[in-house]
Design a protein around this motif. Structure first.
Motif, mmCIF file in Angstrom:
data_model
loop_
_atom_site.group_PDB
_atom_site.id
_atom_site.type_symbol
_atom_site.label_atom_id
_atom_site.label_comp_id
_atom_site.label_asym_id
_atom_site.label_seq_id
_atom_site.Cartn_x
_atom_site.Cartn_y
_atom_site.Cartn_z
ATOM 1 N N ASP A 15 0.851 -1.193 0.000
ATOM 2 C CA ASP A 15 0.000 0.000 0.000
ATOM 3 C C ASP A 15 0.884 1.239 0.000
ATOM 4 O OD1 ASP A 15 -2.481 1.276 -0.090
ATOM 5 O OD2 ASP A 15 -2.508 1.599 2.072
ATOM 6 N N HIS A 17 0.281 5.674 0.528
ATOM 7 C CA HIS A 17 -0.583 6.861 0.640
ATOM 8 C C HIS A 17 0.274 8.121 0.578
ATOM 9 C CE1 HIS A 17 -4.695 5.393 1.730
ATOM 10 N NE2 HIS A 17 -4.009 4.279 1.906
ATOM 11 N N HIS A 49 -3.534 -1.674 5.877
ATOM 12 C CA HIS A 49 -4.040 -1.915 4.517
ATOM 13 C C HIS A 49 -3.223 -2.996 3.811
ATOM 14 C CE1 HIS A 49 -6.126 2.286 4.292
ATOM 15 N NE2 HIS A 49 -6.491 1.574 5.329
HETATM 16 MG MG MG Z 1 -4.546 2.215 1.636
#
Ligand code: MG
Length: 171
Positions: A15, A17, A49
């Protein structure tokens, strides 16, 4: 579950971000003091995540985006611990338990050394496994790319699963 008794399935999750000033930095359900944090539909916790996708991948479940669509207002600002709990429920229904997880966080700043133990303990608690079965590592990106410029935080995770005794995989 005895972690020494073997692993039936493995899965990987990643993941990333974008980081923005003024957002809380939540990693592995632990809030870390910093001037910026991830932008996301949920709390943007890259550790949880990536773990959800690792567990989902190992169990043959849909990925995090399919399980918790970012178009669904239910998940706006969601605590990713709640998402992980929902994924763990799906995992139990599939007849698997988590044996161990290994996590690498890619972030330029802050240095995560002072927080690794807390993240490890919290991830172990959320997964219902012993701290010894959770590894949390951190790397910088040597100043290169979005992570290196401090514009993003990313995570890679792997999960090992074991078939729970007496539960059919076809359930
Ligand atoms: Mg995420």
């Amino acid at each position: 579950m005895d972690a020494s008794s073997g692993i039936d399935r493995v899965g990987i999750g990643t993941d990333l971000h974008r980081l923005e000033v003024g957002r809380p930095l939540v990693l592995g359900h632990v809030t870390i003091p910093y001037d910026r944090g991830p932008v996301g539909h949920s709390d943007g916790d890259v550790v949880l995540h990536a773990l959800i996708d690792a567990i989902a991948g190992a169990a043959g479940l849909p990925d995090i985006g399919e399980m918790f669509p970012d178009t669904d207002p239910t998940y706006k600002g969601a605590d990713s611990g709640t998402l992980l709990a929902a994924a763990m429920k799906r995992l139990a229904e599939r007849g698997y338990v988590v044996v161990n997880v290994d996590v690498t966080v890619h972030v330029e700043r802050p240095k995560l050394n002072p927080y690794k133990a807390a993240i490890r303990a919290e991830v172990a608690r959320l997964l219902g496994i012993v701290v010894d079965a959770v590894s949390v590592k951190a790397k910088t990106n040597e100043g290169v790319g979005a992570v290196g410029r401090g514009e993003a935080v990313a995570c890679t995770a792997i999960a090992g699963l074991k078939k729970a005794l007496g539960v059919s995989n076809e359930a």
